[in-house]
Design a protein around this motif. Structure first.
Motif, PDB file in Angstrom:
ATOM      1  N   ARG A 174      20.447  -4.219 -10.873  1.00  0.00           N
ATOM      2  CA  ARG A 174      21.043  -2.874 -10.775  1.00  0.00           C
ATOM      3  C   ARG A 174      20.806  -2.078 -12.058  1.00  0.00           C
ATOM      4  O   ARG A 174      20.492  -0.898 -12.011  1.00  0.00           O
ATOM      5  CB  ARG A 174      22.544  -3.016 -10.499  1.00  0.00           C
ATOM      6  CG  ARG A 174      23.273  -1.729 -10.331  1.00  0.00           C
ATOM      7  CD  ARG A 174      23.839  -1.581  -8.928  1.00  0.00           C
ATOM      8  NE  ARG A 174      24.327  -0.230  -8.743  1.00  0.00           N
ATOM      9  CZ  ARG A 174      25.585   0.145  -8.904  1.00  0.00           C
ATOM     10  NH1 ARG A 174      26.489  -0.747  -9.231  1.00  0.00           N
ATOM     11  NH2 ARG A 174      25.939   1.393  -8.715  1.00  0.00           N
ATOM     12  N   LEU A 175      20.952  -2.719 -13.210  1.00  0.00           N
ATOM     13  CA  LEU A 175      20.700  -2.043 -14.488  1.00  0.00           C
ATOM     14  C   LEU A 175      19.255  -1.547 -14.564  1.00  0.00           C
ATOM     15  O   LEU A 175      19.003  -0.407 -14.949  1.00  0.00           O
ATOM     16  CB  LEU A 175      20.982  -2.977 -15.666  1.00  0.00           C
ATOM     17  CG  LEU A 175      22.439  -3.195 -16.040  1.00  0.00           C
ATOM     18  CD1 LEU A 175      22.559  -4.293 -17.093  1.00  0.00           C
ATOM     19  CD2 LEU A 175      23.072  -1.910 -16.537  1.00  0.00           C
ATOM     20  N   SER A 212      17.228  -0.844 -12.158  1.00  0.00           N
ATOM     21  CA  SER A 212      16.978   0.285 -11.252  1.00  0.00           C
ATOM     22  C   SER A 212      17.595   1.571 -11.803  1.00  0.00           C
ATOM     23  O   SER A 212      16.996   2.645 -11.692  1.00  0.00           O
ATOM     24  CB  SER A 212      17.489  -0.011  -9.840  1.00  0.00           C
ATOM     25  OG  SER A 212      18.896  -0.068  -9.811  1.00  0.00           O
ATOM     26  N   MET A 213      18.774   1.485 -12.421  1.00  0.00           N
ATOM     27  CA  MET A 213      19.389   2.678 -13.003  1.00  0.00           C
ATOM     28  C   MET A 213      18.631   3.159 -14.230  1.00  0.00           C
ATOM     29  O   MET A 213      18.491   4.360 -14.448  1.00  0.00           O
ATOM     30  CB  MET A 213      20.854   2.406 -13.372  1.00  0.00           C
ATOM     31  CG  MET A 213      21.786   2.387 -12.189  1.00  0.00           C
ATOM     32  SD  MET A 213      23.522   2.329 -12.680  1.00  0.00           S
ATOM     33  CE  MET A 213      23.709   0.626 -13.143  1.00  0.00           C
ATOM     34  N   LEU A 214      18.126   2.213 -15.039  1.00  0.00           N
ATOM     35  CA  LEU A 214      17.416   2.597 -16.254  1.00  0.00           C
ATOM     36  C   LEU A 214      16.048   3.207 -15.964  1.00  0.00           C
ATOM     37  O   LEU A 214      15.489   3.900 -16.810  1.00  0.00           O
ATOM     38  CB  LEU A 214      17.275   1.394 -17.183  1.00  0.00           C
ATOM     39  CG  LEU A 214      18.592   0.876 -17.758  1.00  0.00           C
ATOM     40  CD1 LEU A 214      18.380  -0.440 -18.483  1.00  0.00           C
ATOM     41  CD2 LEU A 214      19.229   1.906 -18.671  1.00  0.00           C
ATOM     42  N   THR A 219      20.712  -2.796 -23.151  1.00  0.00           N
ATOM     43  CA  THR A 219      21.831  -1.982 -22.672  1.00  0.00           C
ATOM     44  C   THR A 219      23.130  -2.769 -22.733  1.00  0.00           C
ATOM     45  O   THR A 219      24.158  -2.259 -23.195  1.00  0.00           O
ATOM     46  CB  THR A 219      21.567  -1.493 -21.226  1.00  0.00           C
ATOM     47  OG1 THR A 219      20.370  -0.714 -21.236  1.00  0.00           O
ATOM     48  CG2 THR A 219      22.712  -0.676 -20.687  1.00  0.00           C
ATOM     49  N   VAL A 234      26.168   3.558 -18.071  1.00  0.00           N
ATOM     50  CA  VAL A 234      25.428   2.727 -17.120  1.00  0.00           C
ATOM     51  C   VAL A 234      26.211   1.466 -16.777  1.00  0.00           C
ATOM     52  O   VAL A 234      26.321   1.085 -15.609  1.00  0.00           O
ATOM     53  CB  VAL A 234      24.028   2.384 -17.683  1.00  0.00           C
ATOM     54  CG1 VAL A 234      23.332   1.345 -16.831  1.00  0.00           C
ATOM     55  CG2 VAL A 234      23.184   3.636 -17.792  1.00  0.00           C
ATOM     56  N   VAL A 282      21.441   9.215 -13.961  1.00  0.00           N
ATOM     57  CA  VAL A 282      22.361   8.110 -14.286  1.00  0.00           C
ATOM     58  C   VAL A 282      23.728   8.651 -14.642  1.00  0.00           C
ATOM     59  O   VAL A 282      24.754   8.148 -14.227  1.00  0.00           O
ATOM     60  CB  VAL A 282      21.795   7.261 -15.451  1.00  0.00           C
ATOM     61  CG1 VAL A 282      22.795   6.205 -15.862  1.00  0.00           C
ATOM     62  CG2 VAL A 282      20.493   6.611 -15.037  1.00  0.00           C
ATOM     63  N   GLU A 288      17.401  10.290 -17.003  1.00  0.00           N
ATOM     64  CA  GLU A 288      18.704  10.196 -17.664  1.00  0.00           C
ATOM     65  C   GLU A 288      19.788  10.978 -16.945  1.00  0.00           C
ATOM     66  O   GLU A 288      20.914  10.519 -16.811  1.00  0.00           O
ATOM     67  CB  GLU A 288      18.558  10.693 -19.103  1.00  0.00           C
ATOM     68  CG  GLU A 288      19.804  10.492 -19.933  1.00  0.00           C
ATOM     69  CD  GLU A 288      19.590  10.913 -21.368  1.00  0.00           C
ATOM     70  OE1 GLU A 288      20.482  11.599 -21.909  1.00  0.00           O
ATOM     71  OE2 GLU A 288      18.550  10.558 -21.937  1.00  0.00           O
ATOM     72  N   LYS A 325      28.934   1.669 -14.214  1.00  0.00           N
ATOM     73  CA  LYS A 325      28.502   1.844 -12.825  1.00  0.00           C
ATOM     74  C   LYS A 325      28.292   0.511 -12.119  1.00  0.00           C
ATOM     75  O   LYS A 325      28.135   0.475 -10.905  1.00  0.00           O
ATOM     76  CB  LYS A 325      27.232   2.693 -12.771  1.00  0.00           C
ATOM     77  CG  LYS A 325      27.489   4.138 -13.191  1.00  0.00           C
ATOM     78  CD  LYS A 325      26.270   4.986 -13.030  1.00  0.00           C
ATOM     79  CE  LYS A 325      26.534   6.401 -13.475  1.00  0.00           C
ATOM     80  NZ  LYS A 325      27.251   7.202 -12.504  1.00  0.00           N
ATOM     81  N   LEU A 365      15.634   5.413 -13.639  1.00  0.00           N
ATOM     82  CA  LEU A 365      15.903   6.775 -13.176  1.00  0.00           C
ATOM     83  C   LEU A 365      15.894   7.745 -14.367  1.00  0.00           C
ATOM     84  O   LEU A 365      16.136   7.335 -15.495  1.00  0.00           O
ATOM     85  CB  LEU A 365      17.285   6.845 -12.509  1.00  0.00           C
ATOM     86  CG  LEU A 365      17.483   6.044 -11.225  1.00  0.00           C
ATOM     87  CD1 LEU A 365      18.942   6.086 -10.813  1.00  0.00           C
ATOM     88  CD2 LEU A 365      16.600   6.598 -10.118  1.00  0.00           C
TER      89      LEU A 365
END
Length: 147
Positions: free
Chosen positions: A134-135, A137-139, A5, A70, A146, A143, A73, A141
């Motif tokens: 953090r990345l 945890s967001m990835l 990412t 992402v 996010v 789509e 954020k 989720l």
């Protein structure tokens, strides 16, 4: 996945208009397209095609676009640390490669990276840990969550 990412984000950040050159026609490409016969020139200089080439920079893949969403954020400090980590950390920069008598090489170690971000080494390392945490945890989720 988090490192990928950051890499995709860096591709977008580091791209310039000149990066669209791969889309231009070459002489060999024209010879192939016209089966060995070059077409007559129309007198058109091609200056207005610059817009077409720059549009290519906005035609990023879905993965590139999601990486940008992402990454934005993250806090500024986390984003900067993750980018410095992937783009510079552990790499060597040659200052004067043409001076064979005294080439100067700089290793982008933790000290140099931390200095670039105007923070301590422990703070730099913690920002990286926080950014990737953090990345990740967001990835994980869906789509839509996010975006």
């Amino acid at each position: 996945m988090a490192e990928v990412t950051v890499d995709l984000f860096l591709e977008v950040v580091y791209s310039r208009e000149s990066d669209c050159g791969w889309r231009g026609d070459s002489l060999i490409g024209k010879l192939v397209a016209f089966k060995g016969e070059l077409p007559q020139s129309s007198g058109f200089s091609g200056f207005s095609k610059v817009w077409e080439e720059t549009v290519g920079l906005r035609d990023w893949t879905k993965a590139h676009k999601m990486a940008c969403i992402v990454m934005m954020k993250l806090s500024d400090r986390q984003r900067e640390a993750a980018c410095i980590d992937r783009a510079y950390r552990g790499r060597v920069k040659a200052i004067d490669p043409f001076n064979s008598d005294k080439p100067v090489e700089i290793l982008w170690d933790d000290r140099r990276c931390a200095d670039e971000l105007k923070c301590s080494i422990p703070a730099f390392r913690q920002r990286i840990v926080d950014a990737y945490s953090r990345l990740e945890s967001m990835l994980s989720l869906p789509e839509k969550a996010v975006a």
